[in-house]
Scaffold this motif. Structure first.
Motif, PDB file in Angstrom:
ATOM      1  N   ASP A  70       0.904  -1.161  -0.055  1.00 35.87           N
ATOM      2  CA  ASP A  70       0.015   0.055  -0.164  1.00 35.87           C
ATOM      3  C   ASP A  70       0.860   1.044   0.012  1.00 35.87           C
ATOM      4  OD1 ASP A  70      -2.302   1.459  -0.127  1.00 35.87           O
ATOM      5  OD2 ASP A  70      -2.641   1.052   2.110  1.00 35.87           O
ATOM      6  N   GLN A  71       1.762   1.272  -0.964  1.00 35.17           N
ATOM      7  CA  GLN A  71       2.597   2.461  -1.084  1.00 35.17           C
ATOM      8  C   GLN A  71       3.551   2.735   0.165  1.00 35.17           C
ATOM      9  OE1 GLN A  71      -0.156   4.982  -3.387  1.00 35.17           O
ATOM     10  NE2 GLN A  71       1.722   5.809  -3.882  1.00 35.17           N
ATOM     11  N   CYS A  72       3.941   1.720   0.912  1.00 29.76           N
ATOM     12  CA  CYS A  72       4.644   1.867   2.164  1.00 29.76           C
ATOM     13  C   CYS A  72       5.792   0.859   2.198  1.00 29.76           C
ATOM     14  CB  CYS A  72       3.627   1.738   3.346  1.00 29.76           C
ATOM     15  SG  CYS A  72       4.327   2.262   4.917  1.00 29.76           S
ATOM     16  N   ALA A 123       8.953   0.899 -11.411  1.00 25.20           N
ATOM     17  CA  ALA A 123       7.997   1.884 -11.827  1.00 25.20           C
ATOM     18  C   ALA A 123       6.683   1.526 -11.827  1.00 25.20           C
ATOM     19  CB  ALA A 123       8.465   2.186 -13.556  1.00 25.20           C
ATOM     20  N   PRO A 124       6.200   0.316 -12.014  1.00 27.65           N
ATOM     21  CA  PRO A 124       4.474   0.067 -11.798  1.00 27.65           C
ATOM     22  C   PRO A 124       4.036   0.729 -10.492  1.00 27.65           C
ATOM     23  CG  PRO A 124       5.736  -1.796 -12.950  1.00 27.65           C
ATOM     24  CD  PRO A 124       6.624  -1.155 -12.269  1.00 27.65           C
ATOM     25  N   ASP A 125       4.694   0.533  -9.679  1.00 23.00           N
ATOM     26  CA  ASP A 125       4.346   0.795  -8.300  1.00 23.00           C
ATOM     27  C   ASP A 125       4.337   2.505  -8.087  1.00 23.00           C
ATOM     28  OD1 ASP A 125       3.191  -1.566  -7.771  1.00 23.00           O
ATOM     29  OD2 ASP A 125       5.180  -2.290  -6.840  1.00 23.00           O
ATOM     30  N   LEU A 126       5.012   3.332  -9.026  1.00 18.58           N
ATOM     31  CA  LEU A 126       4.991   4.734  -8.639  1.00 18.58           C
ATOM     32  C   LEU A 126       4.428   5.529  -9.702  1.00 18.58           C
ATOM     33  CD1 LEU A 126       9.083   4.399  -8.162  1.00 18.58           C
ATOM     34  CD2 LEU A 126       7.440   4.694  -6.635  1.00 18.58           C
ATOM     35  N   PRO A 127       4.088   6.917  -9.423  1.00 15.98           N
ATOM     36  CA  PRO A 127       3.088   7.808  -9.982  1.00 15.98           C
ATOM     37  C   PRO A 127       3.875   7.945 -11.261  1.00 15.98           C
ATOM     38  CG  PRO A 127       3.382   8.539  -7.583  1.00 15.98           C
ATOM     39  CD  PRO A 127       4.170   7.456  -7.999  1.00 15.98           C
ATOM     40  N   PRO A 128       3.310   7.932 -12.578  1.00 21.97           N
ATOM     41  CA  PRO A 128       3.841   8.192 -13.790  1.00 21.97           C
ATOM     42  C   PRO A 128       4.706   9.487 -13.918  1.00 21.97           C
ATOM     43  CG  PRO A 128       1.788   8.448 -14.026  1.00 21.97           C
ATOM     44  CD  PRO A 128       1.748   7.886 -12.504  1.00 21.97           C
ATOM     45  N   GLU A 129       4.090  10.538 -13.380  1.00 25.49           N
ATOM     46  CA  GLU A 129       5.021  11.917 -13.564  1.00 25.49           C
ATOM     47  C   GLU A 129       6.330  11.733 -12.684  1.00 25.49           C
ATOM     48  OE1 GLU A 129       4.163  14.146 -15.300  1.00 25.49           O
ATOM     49  OE2 GLU A 129       1.745  14.347 -15.191  1.00 25.49           O
ATOM     50  N   VAL A 144       7.820   8.626 -12.155  1.00 28.34           N
ATOM     51  CA  VAL A 144       8.686   7.935 -13.036  1.00 28.34           C
ATOM     52  C   VAL A 144       9.391   8.521 -14.106  1.00 28.34           C
ATOM     53  CG1 VAL A 144       8.578   6.096 -14.677  1.00 28.34           C
ATOM     54  CG2 VAL A 144       7.174   5.859 -12.237  1.00 28.34           C
ATOM     55  N   TRP A 145       8.715   9.402 -14.765  1.00 28.69           N
ATOM     56  CA  TRP A 145       9.349  10.399 -15.716  1.00 28.69           C
ATOM     57  C   TRP A 145      10.608  11.105 -15.384  1.00 28.69           C
ATOM     58  CZ3 TRP A 145       9.697  15.444 -16.830  1.00 28.69           C
ATOM     59  CH2 TRP A 145      10.247  15.791 -18.247  1.00 28.69           C
ATOM     60  N   PRO A 167       7.663   8.630  -3.093  1.00 30.57           N
ATOM     61  CA  PRO A 167       6.149   8.464  -2.908  1.00 30.57           C
ATOM     62  C   PRO A 167       5.739   7.065  -2.197  1.00 30.57           C
ATOM     63  CG  PRO A 167       7.029   8.917  -5.233  1.00 30.57           C
ATOM     64  CD  PRO A 167       8.012   8.729  -4.399  1.00 30.57           C
ATOM     65  N   ASP A 208       5.983   5.601   1.206  1.00 32.74           N
ATOM     66  CA  ASP A 208       6.186   5.943   2.625  1.00 32.74           C
ATOM     67  C   ASP A 208       7.220   5.215   3.300  1.00 32.74           C
ATOM     68  OD1 ASP A 208       3.984   7.861   2.482  1.00 32.74           O
ATOM     69  OD2 ASP A 208       2.608   6.700   3.550  1.00 32.74           O
TER      70      ASP A 208
END
Lengths: 499, 401
Positions: free
Chosen positions: A268-270, A303-309, A311-312, A466, A468
């Motif tokens: 869960d992003q942690c 990258a799949p678990d990170l916000p696209p912007e 990642v860019w 991103p 936690d």
């Protein structure tokens, strides 16, 4: 179970681990290689062939040494060395931050006027470095939303800048985006002096002395070196890491070597721990990575678990390493003077050496930094671009070694016949063996658009990610680049400040 | 070299242009499409509600998403649980930026285990590519290669059953099947933008005219009518369906934060699956908004006819209402204060009502709340009484049957 896992026992990882252990945390440091130190290692390539592999010298910031009480844990002595620029006609230009009579006489042989200006230049550079040191100590805001808590340290930093005095303040601000040539032209008339300073400016960077922003990288390198030449560490730079490891263990921290981390485990992003290449999972509520931001985020997290912007932005970090190393075991008769020897006779020479890198070629006439430690001679080679055009590093290695030895031997005639063994490290080796993406020693080029509140990327200079409880502490984050430990210190402070 | 500055023509242009009596062309994603074939919209509108309307929707942006990680990509991009999606299912969904604000909305169809088709209103290739980093998936835009026809209306199933190789009786709402029309392979989805019984037919551009001709012939007995997008615009408001950059501003087009909308604010709560596994773009922000509630909500406004009549009667006129959907912002007031705005308003022929889609601020978005909406009465700005209602305005029993 550890409170905190630190990925990588480089200097920054060890510094962060020590600060956290000092604050009472149970820290576990995981190192992929069999020895700690990261880039600051002294390694043996065979009998009698021991070298400071990537950095000929360096020092931890004095506040870190004091905070962590490193003197008590065996921090080795280090001594400032002169920078000696070797000229084809046999002349040697000696530069030190001390402005001693030997230095002034040496500069005077190139230009009387330049010798007169040298002490003022050193004072200016020291002031600029002092400002950077303060900046690297100041937590950066998460632009564009600056909160009061972040605003206060920034205001203090502004006061520090103002404290330089009106004249130096504007000089420093003005010099940051300048090229090394533009900056040195304002001080010195001798091309030899300009070139030697320009070489310090582009050391470790994929920049030429005519590139914009080399003014900043000059200040940065001057700060970390404490002057134009390296600080040689007695018995090898590996001693810095050894002292940090000893201090960590004394504080109850643990180090596991030969434990490569394959993934940061998240839920869960942690962050919740790491997975080793062996398949072993080690859980901890906080994970700090000393690996470079791109590797940490795109490979270890993914990258799949990170916000696209995000990642860019991570993909857009400019790495672009162009440093190679050639270590030579000699019979001892190399006849090198002691000091940081450089082959950078003219500004044009260094710029041409850089030009090759722009076009994906190894410099035919490279800028070299040569240091000797007993019979071992180490050559720092610029420029050898990671991304070669129309060639592979597997074949280019022989070319690199030949150019390095020929160029060094031109300046140091007795070197060639003394060579017994060669160990070279291409940018690809730096990536594979030392985990430096694209062979970039700085985990992200020292460019103004990748510094301070933009390091490693805009909006993310707080050591957070991103994910936690996943923090970054390596050279690629604020404070980092070069041997200093500042990034590790800053990251530990960010972790202790908490969420 | 650019040879002409004309808009692109859809694969049906040869047919639609000959039927276009009104020459009322509209620009849609770089294509010229028929706004209305006739001078009045009535005939085309009533085809949607009473018969079968044939609408060229080829300018919809279409993407093929294929590979072992195709589901993973769409799971990351959209707010729905794509892992739970069966082959042959179609999901309507919005997708957000990291702040949980809508970028666009469209449909995702699962064609096979590892193959999806996605439609969007705005170009989405870059966004999909950015999200595909680290995934084993190929994203191809097929907007130009694939033609699309929307057949909408209570008789649409009967028309398709007459010309398709398979019967469509078993095809459920928001499902899709492969079949053929006059030998051309097509995929038919039970979807649309009218809120009526309806289907969308997806076909390779080269076979577009074959399909058109077959449908027109099969539908002749049912009064099939080529229909422009203006009549569809009225029907979609009745159906409570909104449009990007008309009813909400795509977050990447917004100049200021206040112009952005979240899926919750657009009433898309049912498409936001916060129980789904793993990261998706905007998850954190949407979880937060779910907790604190939304500041805005897209609702329906039902303008009180008697009140409207009274305003016009004051100047000696019967009510004057534009005969088409109007995309203009109209202030909505309550207790003397502006509490929102209507984004699209229209006369609803089937309901005989003046209706609007409106963005209202909390707490005024609760159904039943009495508000007023601005109307222009003989060049004067007046406020007609209106009531907040749930969407959709019109929901015939046969839509999902």
């Amino acid at each position: 179970m550890a409170d905190i896992i630190v990925i990588g026992a480089g200097l920054n990882g060890l510094v962060a681990a020590n600060y956290l252990a000092k604050a009472g945390k149970h820290v576990l440091v995981l190192e992929r290689r069999a020895l700690a130190g990261g880039q600051a290692v002294t390694e043996s390539f065979g009998a009698g062939f021991q070298a400071d592999v990537l950095h000929a010298g360096g020092q931890l910031r004095p506040d870190i040494v004091a905070d962590l009480d490193l003197a008590r844990h065996g921090l080795p002595e280090s001594t400032s060395e002169p920078l000696i620029s070797l000229h084809p006609d046999g002349r040697q230009l000696r530069l030190t931050a001390d402005s001693d009579s030997e230095t002034l006489a040496s500069i005077g042989a190139f230009s009387k006027r330049d010798a007169e200006r040298w002490p003022d230049f050193v004072a200016f550079m020291n002031a600029a470095a002092g400002f950077l040191d303060a900046a690297y100590r100041t937590p950066m805001p998460r632009l564009p939303h600056v909160k009061l808590a972040e605003g206060l340290p920034l205001a203090r930093l502004a006061m520090k800048l103002r404290g330089l005095g009106a004249r130096d303040m504007f000089r420093v601000i003005r010099a940051l985006p300048m090229s090394a040539l533009e900056l040195t032209e304002e001080w010195f008339e001798s091309d030899g002096v300009r070139a030697a300073i320009g070489a310090v400016a582009v050391h470790g960077a994929t920049l030429g002395p005519m590139s914009a922003g080399a003014g900043f990288s000059l200040m940065h390198n001057w700060l970390n070196r404490g002057g134009p030449g390296h600080r040689r560490v007695e018995n090898g730079i590996g001693g810095l890491a050894n002292a940090l490891v000893a201090a960590l263990k004394a504080r109850g921290g643990q180090l596991r070597v030969s434990a490569p981390v394959e993934a940061v485990l998240t839920d869960d992003q942690c962050a919740r721990g790491v997975r080793l290449a062996s398949g072993e999972d080690i859980l901890a509520p906080i994970v700090i990575s000393g690996a470079d931001p791109r590797h940490t985020l795109l490979d270890l997290v993914g990258a799949p678990d990170l916000p696209p912007e995000f990642v860019w932005a991570t993909q857009s970090i400019k790495m672009r390493g162009s440093v190679a190393k050639v270590h030579l075991l000699t019979d001892g008769a190399h006849a090198l003077p002691s000091g940081t020897l450089v082959v950078a006779p003219t500004v044009r020479y260094v710029e041409r050496a850089y030009d090759a890198a722009k076009y994906g070629r190894t410099s035919l006439e490279p800028y070299l930094e040569i240091t000797a430690n007993g019979p071992v001679v180490s050559i720092h080679f610029q420029f050898a671009p990671y991304a070669l055009r129309g060639a592979e590093w597997s074949q280019e290695r022989a070319v690199l070694e030949r150019i390095a030895i020929d160029t060094a031997s031109n300046a140091l005639p007795q070197l060639k016949s003394s060579i017994r063994e060669i160990k070279s490290l291409t940018p690809l080796d730096l990536e594979k063996t030392y985990g430096l993406t694209e062979g970039d020693l700085n985990h992200g080029q020292l460019l103004l658009d990748q510094m301070l509140f933009m390091r490693p990327m805009p909006g993310w200079s707080t050591h957070k990610t991103p994910i936690d409880n996943l923090y970054l502490c390596g050279a690629g984050v604020h404070g980092g680049g070069g041997i200093s430990g500042a990034a590790g210190r800053n990251a530990a402070a960010a972790v202790l400040r908490g969420k | 070299m650019l040879e002409t500055l004309e808009l692109k023509r859809t694969p049906f242009h040869e047919r639609t242009s000959r039927l276009s009596v009104a020459q009322n062309w509209r620009r849609w994603a770089g294509y010229a499409v028929v706004g209305s074939y006739e001078l009045s919209l009535d005939h085309e509108y009533w085809a949607i509600r009473d018969r079968a309307a044939l609408i060229d929707v080829s300018p919809l942006m279409k993407y093929m998403i294929e590979g072992p990680d195709a589901a993973r990509l769409l799971h990351k991009v959209t707010t729905r649980d794509i892992f739970k999606m069966g082959v042959g299912q179609v999901y309507y969904t919005g997708w957000c930026d990291e702040d949980g604000k809508l970028l666009d909305d469209g449909t995702v169809s699962r064609l096979s285990d590892q193959s999806f088709r996605m439609t969007s209103a705005e170009p989405s290739l870059r966004w999909l590519a950015m999200n595909a980093v680290g995934l084993d998936v190929k994203v191809n835009e097929v907007t130009d290669e694939m033609a699309a026809l929307s057949l909408q209306g209570p008789k649409s199933r009967a028309v398709l059953n007459r010309c398709c190789a398979d019967r469509l009786d078993a095809l459920k709402y928001f499902r899709l099947m492969n079949t053929g029309i006059s030998g051309a392979p097509v995929s038919v989805s039970r979807t649309g933008y009218t809120g009526d019984l309806g289907y969308e037919i997806w076909v390779q551009a080269e076979q577009a005219l074959t399909i058109w001709d077959a449908l027109m012939a099969a539908g002749a007995d049912y009064g099939i009518t080529p229909c422009g997008i203006l009549a569809m615009d009225m029907a979609r408001v009745e159906a409570g369906l909104f449009m990007v950059d008309a009813d909400y501003t795509a977050s990447n087009h917004a100049w200021i934060e206040g112009q952005k909308s979240s899926p919750f604010e657009m009433g898309l709560d049912w498409t936001v699956n916060l129980n789904k596994k793993g990261y998706f773009v905007g998850r954190r922000a949407l979880e937060q908004e779910k907790k604190t509630g939304s500041a805005w909500k897209l609702v329906g406004l039902d303008v009180d006819w008697v009140g409207l009549e009274r305003l016009f009667a004051e100047v000696g006129l019967p009510p004057q209402i534009p005969g088409m959907a109007v995309r203009a912002s109209l202030p909505v007031m309550a207790e003397g204060k502006q509490i929102g705005y209507a984004s699209t308003s229209t006369w609803s022929p089937v309901l005989k009502k003046y209706i609007a889609l409106a963005h209202l601020q909390r707490p005024h978005y609760e159904p039943g709340t009495a508000v007023t909406m601005e109307v222009t009465v003989e060049h004067h700005r007046r406020h007609a009484p209106a009531k907040v209602v749930k969407l959709p305005f019109y929901d015939p029993a046969w839509k999902k049957k």
